[in-house]
Enzyme design. Structure first.
Site, PDB file in Angstrom:
ATOM      1  N   GLY A 174       0.800  -1.163   0.081  1.00 47.23           N
ATOM      2  CA  GLY A 174       0.061   0.064   0.091  1.00 47.23           C
ATOM      3  C   GLY A 174       0.765   1.139  -0.030  1.00 47.23           C
ATOM      4  O   GLY A 174       1.990   1.088  -0.354  1.00 47.23           O
ATOM      5  N   SER A 175       0.183   2.238   0.477  1.00 44.65           N
ATOM      6  CA  SER A 175       1.032   3.580   0.593  1.00 44.65           C
ATOM      7  C   SER A 175       2.006   3.838   1.703  1.00 44.65           C
ATOM      8  O   SER A 175       1.964   2.881   2.469  1.00 44.65           O
ATOM      9  CB  SER A 175       0.048   4.733   0.687  1.00 44.65           C
ATOM     10  OG  SER A 175      -0.417   4.695   1.963  1.00 44.65           O
ATOM     11  N   GLY A 221       2.376   2.233   5.444  1.00 46.38           N
ATOM     12  CA  GLY A 221       3.469   1.582   5.997  1.00 46.38           C
ATOM     13  C   GLY A 221       3.961   2.265   7.231  1.00 46.38           C
ATOM     14  O   GLY A 221       4.387   1.493   8.247  1.00 46.38           O
ATOM     15  N   GLU A 227       5.403  -3.423   1.246  1.00 41.02           N
ATOM     16  CA  GLU A 227       5.824  -3.097  -0.404  1.00 41.02           C
ATOM     17  C   GLU A 227       5.004  -1.814  -0.301  1.00 41.02           C
ATOM     18  O   GLU A 227       3.938  -1.782  -0.600  1.00 41.02           O
ATOM     19  CB  GLU A 227       5.356  -4.186  -1.097  1.00 41.02           C
ATOM     20  CG  GLU A 227       6.038  -4.166  -2.468  1.00 41.02           C
ATOM     21  CD  GLU A 227       5.271  -3.719  -3.479  1.00 41.02           C
ATOM     22  OE1 GLU A 227       5.496  -2.544  -3.891  1.00 41.02           O
ATOM     23  OE2 GLU A 227       4.132  -4.353  -4.013  1.00 41.02           O
ATOM     24  N   CYS A 261       2.540   0.420  -8.514  1.00 44.92           N
ATOM     25  CA  CYS A 261       3.444   0.924  -7.668  1.00 44.92           C
ATOM     26  C   CYS A 261       4.758   1.014  -8.453  1.00 44.92           C
ATOM     27  O   CYS A 261       5.740   1.820  -8.105  1.00 44.92           O
ATOM     28  CB  CYS A 261       3.755   0.191  -6.197  1.00 44.92           C
ATOM     29  SG  CYS A 261       3.936  -1.580  -6.652  1.00 44.92           S
TER      30      CYS A 261
HETATM   31  C1  UN1 Z   1       2.271  -3.148  -7.581  1.00 44.84           C
HETATM   32  O1  UN1 Z   1       2.195  -2.185  -8.545  1.00 44.84           O
HETATM   33  O2  UN1 Z   1       1.525  -3.079  -6.488  1.00 44.84           O
HETATM   34  O3  UN1 Z   1       6.232  -5.420 -11.632  1.00 44.84           O
HETATM   35  C2  UN1 Z   1       2.658  -4.453  -8.111  1.00 44.84           C
HETATM   36  C3  UN1 Z   1       4.808  -5.219 -11.748  1.00 44.84           C
HETATM   37  C4  UN1 Z   1       3.919  -6.181 -11.330  1.00 44.84           C
HETATM   38  C5  UN1 Z   1       3.545  -6.105  -9.649  1.00 44.84           C
HETATM   39  C6  UN1 Z   1       3.334  -4.559  -9.456  1.00 44.84           C
HETATM   40  N1  UN1 Z   1       4.528  -7.671 -11.531  1.00 44.84           N
HETATM   41  O4  UN1 Z   1       4.332  -4.342 -12.252  1.00 44.84           O
END
Ligand code: UN1
Length: 497
Positions: A231-232, A236, A253, A287
Site C-alpha cells: 500500500g502507500s 506503512g 511493499e 507501484c
Molecule cells: C504493484 O504495482 O503493486 O512489476 C505491483 C509489476 C507487477 C507488480 C506490480 N508485477 O508491475
C-alpha cells in the site's frame, strides 16, 4: 456480467449481494456488489481459528502442502478468464492486465509447488568433534496479508502461495475498494482445499472484509507473527511501528517513484514503447509505474515529440473493450491528479494531457488522458508519488548527474536505464548505481516477473515478495547443534569443571 462471473468463480449471492457496504465499478460508478464489513470481534475470532488451522497445517509435510498449491494453480488456470474479468470490473485495469495479474498468480503457484520440496537449510561446520550443526526452517504461524486496490489479487497470491507451502495459515484483509476479487480468490482456494482432502483445515485461509479498525486489529495481534502489507508509504508508516512494538515481523511493499534514465545511445523505438506501457499503462496506478523520465538533453526534444505523438494515440475507455487505459479508481484519485497538475502549472511547468475524458458517457467514471509534465528540476512535487498517470520529464547532461537524480527521491522501488553503452548499463546496476530494489536495463520499471524478489528500499519499506529466497520470510529459522559423541566439549574451548 458480474453475476455470471461470480457464479462461475463460486461466490454466493449471500456473500456479495446482501451486505450494507456498497462496492462500485470505477468505470461507471454503478453498484457491483454489497458486502458485510467485519468489526474487531469478528477479526479476533478469525485469528483464533487461524491459530488452530496453523497447528494442523504445519504438521502436514511440505511437499504435500505443495500439492494444495498445485490444485489452487489448476483452479486459477481454469478460471483465468473469469477472475481476470472480475479484476477488471472491480478495479478498472484493462482486461489484458487483469488476465496478466491472474497469470502472475499461476506463475507463483508453480514456483511455490517446486519450492515445497526445497525448503533447504544449511549444514554448518562445528568447531567441536562429534558435533553436527545445521539450520532448519520451520513453519511460522498465521500470516496477515494486507493488499491494495491496484493489484487486487496477484500480491496476495505471491504471499499466500509461499506462506502455504511454508506451513502457515492465512488471514487476508484486501482493500475495501476490491473485496469481490478477494472473495473470488478465497472461493477458488476453498475448492482446492476441498479437493485436497481432510488434512487441510477449513480455516486455512480466511478473508477479512473490513475497514481500518479491522486492519488494525490484525496488525496488533501478537498471534500473527508476520504482517505482509502492500500500500502507500503513509499506511506503512502506521503499520511498521505497530508490528514492531509487539516484535512481529513485517514485509512492506509501499510507494514507488520510479525513474528511467534515457541515454543518447538508446534504441528510442524500444524506449518509447517502454515508456508508454510503464507510464500510461494501468492508468499510472502501479507501484512500479514510470513517474520520472530523466532524458539526455541532446535527445530531449525528439523524445518529447515522439512521446506526445504516442500519447495522443492511446485508446482510453471501457477497460473490458480493448482500450489501453481504463479509469482511475475514484474521484479522489482524479482530484489528487488534478491538484498535482495545478501545482506543476503554478511552478511554470509545461503540462501536456491530463484532462478528464468521457465524462459525458461516464459521469461517475474518472477517465483521464495520461499527462506529460516538463519540469526544470526535481522539486518536492516530483519527489512525491501521485498515484495517477503523470510522467515528469527532466533532462541531464552527464550520466553521474542522471544517476544522482534517479536516487534523489524518498522512494526506492524500481528504476531503469535505456542505453546501448555497456559502461552506463553496468554502472547503473553496480553498487554505486541505482539505489532501488529493482534496476533494469533496456526494460521499463514495471511488469516484473515473479522469479525475482520484488520490493524496494527507503520509503518503499524494504520488504521483498515472490521469488528468489523470499520463502524464508515465511518461516522461522532454527539453529541446531547435535552432539553425537560421548564427550561434552564446550564451545570457545571453555573449561567448566
Ligand atoms: C504493484 O504495482 O503493486 O512489476 C505491483 C509489476 C507487477 C507488480 C506490480 N508485477 O508491475
Amino acid at each position: 456480467m458480474i453475476d455470471t462471473v461470480m457464479q462461475r468463480l463460486g461466490v454466493t449471492e449471500a456473500q456479495y449481494r446482501q451486505g450494507d457496504y456498497v462496492v462500485t465499478s470505477p468505470t461507471d460508478g454503478g453498484e457491483i456488489g454489497r458486502v458485510t464489513l467485519e468489526g474487531v470481534e469478528a477479526v479476533a475470532a478469525r485469528i483464533d481459528r487461524a491459530e488452530k488451522a496453523f497447528k494442523q497445517w504445519s504438521r502436514v509435510p511440505a511437499p504435500r502442502r505443495g500439492e494444495l498449491v498445485r490444485l489452487f494453480g489448476e483452479q486459477l488456470r481454469r478460471h483465468k478468464q473469469d477472475l481476470g474479468t472480475l479484476v477488471t470490473l472491480e478495479c478498472g485495469k484493462i482486461l489484458q492486465e487483469g488476465l496478466g495479474e491472474v497469470q502472475e498468480m499461476i506463475d507463483i503457484c508453480d514456483l511455490a509447488v517446486g519450492q515445497s520440496r526445497q525448503l533447504y537449510g544449511l549444514t554448518i561446520a562445528s568447531e567441536r568433534p562429534g558435533h553436527h550443526m545445521r539450520e532448519s526452517w520451520h513453519p511460522l504461524g498465521p500470516v496477515g496479508l494486507i493488499t491494495a486496490f491496484n493489484f487486487p489479487v496477484a500480491p496476495w497470491a505471491w504471499n499466500a502461495a509461499l506462506a502455504l507451502v511454508c506451513g502457515n495459515s492465512l488471514l487476508w484483509k484486501p482493500s475495501e475498494k476490491t473485496p469481490l476479487s478477494a472473495l473470488a480468490c478465497q472461493a477458488l482456494l476453498e475448492r482446492a482445499i476441498e479437493a485436497f482432502g481432510d488434512d487441510a483445515p477449513r480455516d486455512l485461509s480466511q478473508v477479512i472484509i473490513g475497514v481500518r479498525d479491522a486492519g488494525e486489529r490484525l496488525v496488533d495481534d501478537p498471534r500473527v507473527p508476520l504482517i505482509s502489507a502492500t500500500g502507500s508509504t503513509r499506511m506503512g508508516r502506521e503499520v511498521a511501528p505497530r508490528v514492531a512494538a509487539r516484535f512481529g515481523r513485517s514485509i512492506l511493499e509501499l510507494g514507488g517513484n520510479n525513474a528511467m534514465i534515457l541515454a543518447p545511445s538508446a534504441d528510442l523505438d524500444m524506449a518509447v514503447r517502454a515508456i508508454l506501457f510503464s507510464a500510461a499503462g494501468t492508468a499510472g496506478q502501479r507501484c512500479t509505474t514510470l513517474r520520472r523520465l530523466i532524458v539526455h538533453e541532446s535527445i530531449r526534444e525528439e523524445v518529447l515529440e515522439r512521446l506526445k505523438k504516442a500519447y495522443a494515440g492511446i485508446r482510453i475507455g471501457d477497460p473490458m473493450e480493448g482500450h489501453l487505459v481504463g479509469p482511475l479508481i475514484d474521484a479522489q484519485a482524479f482530484e489528487q491528479m488534478q491538484s498535482a497538475l495545478e501545482r506543476a502549472r503554478q511552478q511554470g511547468a509545461k503540462v501536456f494531457g491530463g484532462e478528464r475524458q468521457l465524462a459525458d458517457i461516464y459521469p461517475n467514471g474518472y477517465f483521464v488522458s495520461p499527462a506529460i509534465v516538463e519540469v526544470e528540476r526535481q522539486d518536492d512535487l516530483v519527489r512525491h508519488e501521485t498515484f495517477a498517470p503523470i510522467l515528469y520529464v527532466m533532462s541531464y547532461r552527464d550520466f553521474d548527474e542522471a544517476l544522482a537524480m534517479n536516487n534523489d527521491v524518498p522512494q526506492g522501488l524500481s528504476s531503469c536505464v535505456f542505453t546501448t553503452d555497456v559502461r552506463e548499463a553496468e554502472a547503473f546496476v553496480s553498487d554505486q548505481g541505482s539505489d532501488c530494489g529493482i534496476a533494469n536495463v533496456n526494460i521499463g520499471p514495471s511488469g516484473a516477473e515473479i522469479g525475482g524478489a520484488f520490493g524496494g528500499e527507503k520509503d518503499t519499506g524494504g520488504g521483498r515478495e515472490s521469488g528468489s529466497d523470499v520463502w524464508k520470510s515465511y518461516m522461522r529459522r532454527q539453529t541446531n547443534t547435535v552432539n553425537y559423541s560421548r564427550e561434552l566439549p564446550l564451545a570457545q574451548g571453555i573449561q567448566f569443571d
